[in-house]
Design a protein around this motif. Structure first.
Motif, short mmCIF file in Angstrom:
data_model
loop_
_atom_site.label_atom_id
_atom_site.label_comp_id
_atom_site.label_asym_id
_atom_site.label_seq_id
_atom_site.Cartn_x
_atom_site.Cartn_y
_atom_site.Cartn_z
N LEU A 20 0.82 -1.21 0.00
CA LEU A 20 0.00 0.00 0.00
C LEU A 20 0.86 1.27 0.00
O LEU A 20 0.48 2.29 -0.59
CB LEU A 20 -0.93 0.00 1.22
N LYS A 21 2.02 1.19 0.63
CA LYS A 21 2.91 2.36 0.69
C LYS A 21 3.46 2.70 -0.69
O LYS A 21 3.47 3.86 -1.11
CB LYS A 21 4.06 2.10 1.66
N TRP A 22 3.92 1.67 -1.41
CA TRP A 22 4.55 1.90 -2.70
C TRP A 22 3.62 1.67 -3.88
O TRP A 22 3.88 2.14 -4.99
CB TRP A 22 5.78 1.00 -2.85
N GLY A 23 2.53 0.95 -3.64
CA GLY A 23 1.62 0.61 -4.73
C GLY A 23 0.87 1.79 -5.31
O GLY A 23 0.41 1.74 -6.45
N ARG A 24 0.74 2.86 -4.53
CA ARG A 24 0.00 4.02 -5.03
C ARG A 24 0.66 4.63 -6.27
O ARG A 24 0.01 5.32 -7.06
CB ARG A 24 -0.13 5.07 -3.93
N TYR A 25 1.96 4.36 -6.45
CA TYR A 25 2.66 4.91 -7.61
C TYR A 25 2.32 4.15 -8.90
O TYR A 25 2.61 4.63 -10.00
CB TYR A 25 4.18 4.86 -7.38
N ILE A 26 1.73 2.97 -8.75
CA ILE A 26 1.35 2.19 -9.94
C ILE A 26 -0.16 1.89 -9.94
O ILE A 26 -0.61 0.94 -10.57
CB ILE A 26 2.15 0.88 -10.02
N GLY A 27 -0.93 2.69 -9.20
CA GLY A 27 -2.38 2.59 -9.26
C GLY A 27 -3.02 1.64 -8.26
O GLY A 27 -4.20 1.33 -8.38
N ILE A 28 -2.27 1.18 -7.27
CA ILE A 28 -2.84 0.29 -6.24
C ILE A 28 -3.13 1.11 -4.99
O ILE A 28 -2.21 1.67 -4.38
CB ILE A 28 -1.88 -0.86 -5.88
N ASN A 29 -4.41 1.20 -4.62
CA ASN A 29 -4.77 1.89 -3.39
C ASN A 29 -5.41 0.91 -2.41
O ASN A 29 -5.62 -0.26 -2.73
CB ASN A 29 -5.71 3.07 -3.67
N GLU A 30 -5.74 1.40 -1.23
CA GLU A 30 -6.26 0.52 -0.19
C GLU A 30 -7.60 -0.10 -0.58
O GLU A 30 -7.85 -1.27 -0.30
CB GLU A 30 -6.40 1.30 1.12
N VAL A 31 -8.47 0.68 -1.23
CA VAL A 31 -9.78 0.17 -1.64
C VAL A 31 -9.63 -0.94 -2.67
O VAL A 31 -10.26 -2.01 -2.56
CB VAL A 31 -10.66 1.31 -2.20
N LYS A 32 -8.80 -0.70 -3.68
CA LYS A 32 -8.59 -1.68 -4.73
C LYS A 32 -7.97 -2.96 -4.16
O LYS A 32 -8.39 -4.08 -4.49
CB LYS A 32 -7.69 -1.10 -5.82
N PHE A 33 -6.97 -2.80 -3.29
CA PHE A 33 -6.31 -3.97 -2.71
C PHE A 33 -7.29 -4.77 -1.85
O PHE A 33 -7.26 -6.00 -1.85
CB PHE A 33 -5.11 -3.55 -1.87
N ALA A 34 -8.15 -4.06 -1.12
CA ALA A 34 -9.13 -4.73 -0.27
C ALA A 34 -10.08 -5.59 -1.10
O ALA A 34 -10.49 -6.68 -0.68
CB ALA A 34 -9.91 -3.70 0.54
N LYS A 35 -10.44 -5.11 -2.29
CA LYS A 35 -11.32 -5.89 -3.18
C LYS A 35 -10.64 -7.16 -3.65
O LYS A 35 -11.25 -8.24 -3.66
CB LYS A 35 -11.74 -5.03 -4.37
N PHE A 36 -9.37 -7.05 -4.06
CA PHE A 36 -8.63 -8.23 -4.49
C PHE A 36 -8.50 -9.23 -3.34
O PHE A 36 -8.66 -10.44 -3.53
CB PHE A 36 -7.23 -7.84 -4.98
N GLU A 37 -8.22 -8.69 -2.16
CA GLU A 37 -8.04 -9.56 -0.99
C GLU A 37 -9.34 -10.26 -0.61
O GLU A 37 -9.35 -11.45 -0.30
CB GLU A 37 -7.53 -8.72 0.19
#
Length: 201
Positions: free
Chosen positions: A84-101
């Motif tokens: 989440l810290k570094w993913g925002r630079y390539i379009g990964i945010n907390e909401v998107k990651f939560a959906k995948f998870e």
């Protein structure tokens, strides 16, 4: 788009099969560009006789697995906070990651297979798999199986349709619709079988 395709064709021609593996590794981890621009031109080069079609598919699958393993191990060793810290630079945010998870937690190993067939998702389903420390052999198997189907479709499109972008786009759109229908059917069957197995215990 044509300039990008020409660049991929030049890169693949110069680097050979290694170029396919490298480009698909990048596509499968965290570099946001579509696998279509790699594997369809590879299929076209196979049609021209510069590549072997089976080797193209094998290299595409290998690259997909290697890229997926990068995402898998990023979460396996460094966890959610790092992504989440570094993913925002390539379009990964907390909401998107939560959906995948949430999708992975609900469907487990099955999700690592079906999501390899869905554009825009295939790169990221490896992350919750790594976070959940999914069995590595099974992760590679399901990832490889889904990648094999998707890569084969793209290579065959390039092989039979060449550089006809309009026709490729039309066929790819139809194929995606069929894939989504098949995924829906497979998901229903998977849930039914899993519930039936639990009830029999």
């Amino acid at each position: 788009m044509q300039e990008l395709i020409d660049f991929i064709l030049r890169t693949a021609s110069e680097l050979g099969y290694l170029g396919i593996v490298l480009l698909m590794t990048l596509e499968s981890c965290f570099i946001p560009f579509p696998s279509e621009v790699v594997m369809i031109p590879a299929g076209y080069l196979a049609h021209k006789g510069e590549f072997n079609i089976y080797a193209c598919i094998a290299c595409g699958v290998l690259g997909s697995i290697l890229g997926a393993l990068i995402n898998y191990y990023l979460c396996f060793f460094f966890g959610r906070a790092f992504v989440l810290k570094w993913g925002r630079y390539i379009g990964i945010n907390e909401v998107k990651f939560a959906k995948f998870e949430a999708f992975f937690n609900k469907h487990g190993e099955f999700s690592t297979f079906v999501c390899r067939l869905i554009p825009g998702i295939r790169q990221y389903i490896s992350m919750p798999a790594g976070l959940a420390k999914m069995n590595l052999k099974r992760f590679i198997f399901f990832t490889g199986l889904g990648s094999f189907l998707w890569v084969s479709i793209l290579v065959l499109l390039g092989y039979f349709l060449g550089q006809n972008e309009e026709l490729i786009a039309e066929y790819l759109h139809q194929i995606l619709i069929i894939i989504f229908i098949l995924i829906a059917i497979a998901s229903v069957l998977y849930i039914y079988i899993r519930k039936k197995a639990k009830n029999e215990k």
